[in-house]
Design a protein around this motif. Structure first.
Motif, PDB file in Angstrom:
ATOM      1  N   PRO A  80      10.928 -23.053  27.263  1.00 22.40           N
ATOM      2  CA  PRO A  80      11.170 -22.939  28.704  1.00 22.40           C
ATOM      3  C   PRO A  80      12.617 -23.340  28.991  1.00 22.40           C
ATOM      4  O   PRO A  80      13.216 -24.107  28.244  1.00 22.40           O
ATOM      5  CB  PRO A  80      10.200 -23.969  29.291  1.00 22.40           C
ATOM      6  CG  PRO A  80      10.080 -25.017  28.233  1.00 22.40           C
ATOM      7  CD  PRO A  80      10.203 -24.280  26.922  1.00 22.40           C
ATOM      8  N   LYS A 114      14.335 -21.013  41.461  1.00 18.99           N
ATOM      9  CA  LYS A 114      13.040 -20.685  40.843  1.00 18.99           C
ATOM     10  C   LYS A 114      11.914 -20.831  41.867  1.00 18.99           C
ATOM     11  O   LYS A 114      11.032 -19.985  41.957  1.00 18.99           O
ATOM     12  CB  LYS A 114      12.820 -21.607  39.640  1.00 18.99           C
ATOM     13  CG  LYS A 114      11.683 -21.204  38.753  1.00 18.99           C
ATOM     14  CD  LYS A 114      11.657 -22.057  37.493  1.00 18.99           C
ATOM     15  CE  LYS A 114      11.613 -23.512  37.818  1.00 18.99           C
ATOM     16  NZ  LYS A 114      10.560 -24.262  37.224  1.00 18.99           N
ATOM     17  N   GLU A 145       6.971 -21.613  36.360  1.00 19.04           N
ATOM     18  CA  GLU A 145       7.738 -21.181  35.197  1.00 19.04           C
ATOM     19  C   GLU A 145       7.383 -19.737  34.856  1.00 19.04           C
ATOM     20  O   GLU A 145       6.427 -19.170  35.397  1.00 19.04           O
ATOM     21  CB  GLU A 145       7.389 -22.061  33.988  1.00 19.04           C
ATOM     22  CG  GLU A 145       7.813 -23.493  34.125  1.00 19.04           C
ATOM     23  CD  GLU A 145       7.425 -24.337  32.931  1.00 19.04           C
ATOM     24  OE1 GLU A 145       8.293 -25.087  32.476  1.00 19.04           O
ATOM     25  OE2 GLU A 145       6.272 -24.264  32.464  1.00 19.04           O
ATOM     26  N   SER A 198       2.858 -22.521  30.130  1.00 19.22           N
ATOM     27  CA  SER A 198       3.599 -22.626  31.377  1.00 19.22           C
ATOM     28  C   SER A 198       2.851 -23.334  32.499  1.00 19.22           C
ATOM     29  O   SER A 198       1.634 -23.291  32.584  1.00 19.22           O
ATOM     30  CB  SER A 198       3.992 -21.223  31.844  1.00 19.22           C
ATOM     31  OG  SER A 198       2.856 -20.385  31.870  1.00 19.22           O
TER      32      SER A 198
END
Length: 188
Positions: A122, A16, A54, A50
């Protein structure tokens, strides 16, 4: 199991984090569009607010406002590792709070779990069997355990997919998982 989960979380975090901010922004827009096709007019949607790396939920929240869907956001309560709920009427009500998560502190409009139809969660990682791995504190798993009737939609970037996840009995399975490519898991 916890050692394996920690190892998997490290892998997923690195994937990520490797994404460029522009790529994150573009893919977050695609995810918001896919989600809006799944949410009926009038449904009350609980959606996470977020943090930087994210899936950006701002485009989704703004689309929900535009469609006149009631929006509920979680507020993290570290003391008892739970989530408190608040309606959100405008993005300006959000301020960085616990773990840097934007929350409507000082602008809360209390909401009850029974008010919510759909929850957007999430995910640090997912698999194509509906498995979700979070950040490790269990806030959402505890909330979902107490509120099992909500439609659970996990969102993540495609790079956060694992073939299988080290999930246990406390890890709640998603009803739907959405990435920039659309619905990648539908267990409804």
């Amino acid at each position: 199991m916890s050692e394996e989960k920690a190892r998997v979380r490290d892998i997923l975090r690195a994937r990520k984090d490797a994404m460029a901010p522009e790529e994150r922004a573009i893919k977050s827009g695609y995810i918001a569009r896919h989600l809006m096709l799944l949410i009926a007019e009038g449904e009350t949607v609980m959606v996470f607010t977020s943090k930087e790396k994210e899936v950006n939920t701002r485009p989704l929240i703004e689309a929900l406002f535009e469609q006149k869907n009631p929006v509920v956001v979680p507020i993290i309560q570290k003391e008892d590792v739970s989530l408190r709920l608040s309606y959100l009427r405008e993005m300006g009500a959000l301020v960085p709070s616990t773990f840097g998560v934007p929350e409507p502190i000082g602008n809360e409009i209390p909401a009850k779990p029974q008010d919510v139809d759909v929850i957007i969660l999430p995910m640090l990682g997912f698999d194509r069997a509906g498995g979700r791995i979070g950040y490790g504190a269990g806030y959402y798993d505890r909330f979902l355990e107490k509120n099992p009737d909500l439609t659970k939609i996990g969102v993540a970037f495609g790079c956060q997919e694992m073939e299988t996840l080290p999930v246990d009995e406390n890890d709640i399975k998603m009803d739907l998982i959405v990435t920039e490519d659309g619905i990648v898991y539908d267990g409804r």
